[in-house]
Design a protein around this motif. Structure first.
Motif, PDB file in Angstrom:
ATOM      1  N   MET A 171       0.849  -1.208   0.000  1.00 22.86           N
ATOM      2  CA  MET A 171       0.000   0.000   0.000  1.00 22.86           C
ATOM      3  C   MET A 171       0.880   1.252   0.000  1.00 22.86           C
ATOM      4  SD  MET A 171      -2.517   1.476   2.906  1.00 22.86           S
ATOM      5  CE  MET A 171      -2.825  -0.130   3.609  1.00 22.86           C
ATOM      6  N   LYS A 172       0.476   2.240  -0.779  1.00 24.65           N
ATOM      7  CA  LYS A 172       1.235   3.496  -0.793  1.00 24.65           C
ATOM      8  C   LYS A 172       1.107   4.165   0.578  1.00 24.65           C
ATOM      9  CE  LYS A 172       1.386   8.091  -2.988  1.00 24.65           C
ATOM     10  NZ  LYS A 172       2.755   8.395  -2.593  1.00 24.65           N
ATOM     11  N   LYS A 173       2.246   4.576   1.105  1.00 24.79           N
ATOM     12  CA  LYS A 173       2.215   5.292   2.379  1.00 24.79           C
ATOM     13  C   LYS A 173       2.095   6.801   2.115  1.00 24.79           C
ATOM     14  CE  LYS A 173       3.242   2.212   5.793  1.00 24.79           C
ATOM     15  NZ  LYS A 173       2.700   0.988   5.222  1.00 24.79           N
ATOM     16  N   HIS A 174       1.282   7.438   2.930  1.00 24.83           N
ATOM     17  CA  HIS A 174       1.211   8.898   2.876  1.00 24.83           C
ATOM     18  C   HIS A 174       1.869   9.403   4.151  1.00 24.83           C
ATOM     19  CE1 HIS A 174      -1.487   8.743  -0.547  1.00 24.83           C
ATOM     20  NE2 HIS A 174      -2.173   7.800   0.078  1.00 24.83           N
ATOM     21  N   ASN A 175       2.996  10.091   3.986  1.00 25.86           N
ATOM     22  CA  ASN A 175       3.808  10.433   5.154  1.00 25.86           C
ATOM     23  C   ASN A 175       3.520  11.853   5.645  1.00 25.86           C
ATOM     24  OD1 ASN A 175       5.721  10.874   7.087  1.00 25.86           O
ATOM     25  ND2 ASN A 175       7.457  10.199   5.853  1.00 25.86           N
ATOM     26  N   PHE A 176       2.668  11.931   6.679  1.00 23.28           N
ATOM     27  CA  PHE A 176       2.320  13.230   7.273  1.00 23.28           C
ATOM     28  C   PHE A 176       3.121  13.487   8.548  1.00 23.28           C
ATOM     29  CE2 PHE A 176      -1.577  11.807   5.022  1.00 23.28           C
ATOM     30  CZ  PHE A 176      -1.719  12.868   4.134  1.00 23.28           C
ATOM     31  N   ASN A 177       4.249  12.820   8.693  1.00 17.78           N
ATOM     32  CA  ASN A 177       5.052  12.993   9.898  1.00 17.78           C
ATOM     33  C   ASN A 177       5.458  14.445  10.104  1.00 17.78           C
ATOM     34  OD1 ASN A 177       5.231  10.494  11.134  1.00 17.78           O
ATOM     35  ND2 ASN A 177       6.909   9.813   9.813  1.00 17.78           N
ATOM     36  N   SER A 178       5.551  14.822  11.393  1.00 17.65           N
ATOM     37  CA  SER A 178       5.894  16.213  11.712  1.00 17.65           C
ATOM     38  C   SER A 178       7.403  16.437  11.738  1.00 17.65           C
ATOM     39  CB  SER A 178       5.291  16.579  13.066  1.00 17.65           C
ATOM     40  OG  SER A 178       5.795  15.697  14.041  1.00 17.65           O
ATOM     41  N   GLY A 179       8.173  15.381  11.780  1.00 13.20           N
ATOM     42  CA  GLY A 179       9.622  15.510  11.721  1.00 13.20           C
ATOM     43  C   GLY A 179      10.313  14.525  12.655  1.00 13.20           C
ATOM     44  N   PRO A 180      11.286  13.798  12.135  1.00 11.60           N
ATOM     45  CA  PRO A 180      11.694  13.701  10.738  1.00 11.60           C
ATOM     46  C   PRO A 180      10.518  13.335   9.845  1.00 11.60           C
ATOM     47  CG  PRO A 180      13.339  12.660  12.118  1.00 11.60           C
ATOM     48  CD  PRO A 180      12.186  13.022  12.997  1.00 11.60           C
ATOM     49  N   SER A 181      10.602  13.774   8.619  1.00  7.09           N
ATOM     50  CA  SER A 181       9.415  13.738   7.780  1.00  7.09           C
ATOM     51  C   SER A 181       9.749  13.392   6.332  1.00  7.09           C
ATOM     52  CB  SER A 181       8.696  15.085   7.883  1.00  7.09           C
ATOM     53  OG  SER A 181       9.638  16.129   7.948  1.00  7.09           O
TER      54      SER A 181
END
Ligand SMILES: *Cc1c(COP(=O)(O)O)cnc(C)c1O
Length: 355
Positions: free
Chosen positions: A1-11
């Motif tokens: 599955m494609k990941k959608h990376n909404f991480n705030s940092g590291p990002s």
């Protein structure tokens, strides 16, 4: 599955930056050595750091009076390094307290001098930026956090002040065109919009340095790093290289103008979707909303947990709010594609319809 990376940092970083970085670990520029194996004073690395510096200046459109440094210790180290270099014991540094990071910066300054809180939005639960500040004219500088990563607010217009202006730009550096030359010192940890954790960008106007009387440890004195071209000791070679790759990518994609256009497009889509769905509540003052980190809530805690779970099931990473704030936080840094925001908004609509 494609990941959608909404991480705030590291990002999220651009895919091609990751490819180039991994190639350089195996063989840097075809020299038969890894980037991890070359000396920091080798001409190979000196070229990297010089190109990175000149790209920073070019993207920021700043002149000779500024020095570009790549330092260590994260943005948190700058919380103390700034006052250590700029404040004598009886001097006052002014701080805008619009979030946890600015608040921490002010606390560190207390170790070196006096602190004046020029404005605070703490009594509004940090849901806006308090722009009606007062700064004593004797203040050595005014410190602002240009983007409040945790709370989801951002300065969209910068104050005019008669003393040096200092910006913690950790979470919105290179995300838009701004008048960088309004600032006398800018710092940013790289891991949000610029590259890998482990390096700090510091851009400083030389002429604000050298006025304090205290003894400054060698490694913490900006002037020593300036003199040594950021090669005072072993710098974080790999992190600087990743920053260079990201800077090249930003330039190739159309520079800060294009980054600003993209981030506005992403943020507009996100906020208009959230505002149109009554199940979500974004308490942040509209004019101060961050184009980098959108913070909002679902009032019913159970529903919110269900939504966060649903996000996880759909490959959406990092949308849980900061531990002290809770709620939902969607970070939309430069490398996040519009399609990821579209996917999030579709999911949010679907969830709102069902609940
Ligand atoms: C993340 C962040 C920091 C802290 O950065 P570290 O590199 O972890 O020390 C400071 N200020 C802002 C605005 C941030 O977003």
């Amino acid at each position: 599955m494609k990941k959608h990376n909404f991480n705030s940092g590291p990002s999220v970083l651009p895919q091609e930056v990751l490819q180039q970085a991994s190639q350089a670990i195996l063989d840097f520029n075809g020299i038969g050595l890894s980037i991890l194996e070359i000396g920091h004073r080798s001409s190979w690395f000196v070229e990297v750091i010089e190109e990175a510096k000149s790209l920073v200046k070019e993207l920021m459109n700043i002149g000779q009076e500024y020095e570009v440094l790549f330092l260590q210790g994260g943005a948190t180290t700058q919380f103390m390094q700034v006052p250590m270099n700029l404040l004598d014991t009886n001097d006052t540094g002014s701080y805008c307290d619009d979030g946890v990071w600015g608040n921490k910066a002010a606390k560190e300054a207390l170790l070196f001098g006096k602190v004046h809180i020029a404005a605070s939005s703490r009594d509004k639960n940090y849901t806006c930026i308090n722009k009606s500040f007062d700064v004593p004219s004797s203040s050595k500088y005014l410190h602002i956090t240009t983007n409040n990563t945790v709370e989801g607010t951002q300065w969209h217009k910068f104050p005019n002040v008669s003393m040096p202006l200092i910006g913690d730009m950790s979470s919105d550096i290179f995300s838009r065109e701004i008048a960088f030359d309004k600032f006398d010192l800018i710092y940013a940890g790289a891991q949000k919009n610029m590259g890998a954790a482990g390096v700090n960008l510091v851009v400083v106007k030389k002429d604000i340095l050298g006025y304090v009387t205290r003894k400054i440890p060698t490694i913490l004195d900006y002037r020593n790093h300036i003199e040594a071209n950021s090669l005072l000791n072993t710098p974080p070679v790999f992190a600087i290289y990743v920053a260079l790759l990201t800077l090249r990518w930003i330039k190739k994609e159309g520079g800060l103008k294009e980054m600003g256009k993209r981030s506005l497009q992403k943020a507009n889509l996100l906020y208009s979707t959230i505002d149109s769905l009554p199940i979500f509540n974004c308490p942040i003052a509209k004019e101060d909303r961050s184009n980098m980190n959108a913070v909002f809530f679902i009032e019913d805690e159970n529903l919110q947990n269900n939504f966060l779970e649903l996000c996880k099931e759909n490959g959406m990473i990092g949308v849980k709010g900061y531990r002290t704030v809770g709620g939902i936080r969607v970070s939309m840094y430069n490398a996040l594609e519009l399609s990821s925001v579209e996917a999030f908004c579709d999911l949010a609509k679907e969830f709102a319809n069902k609940n």
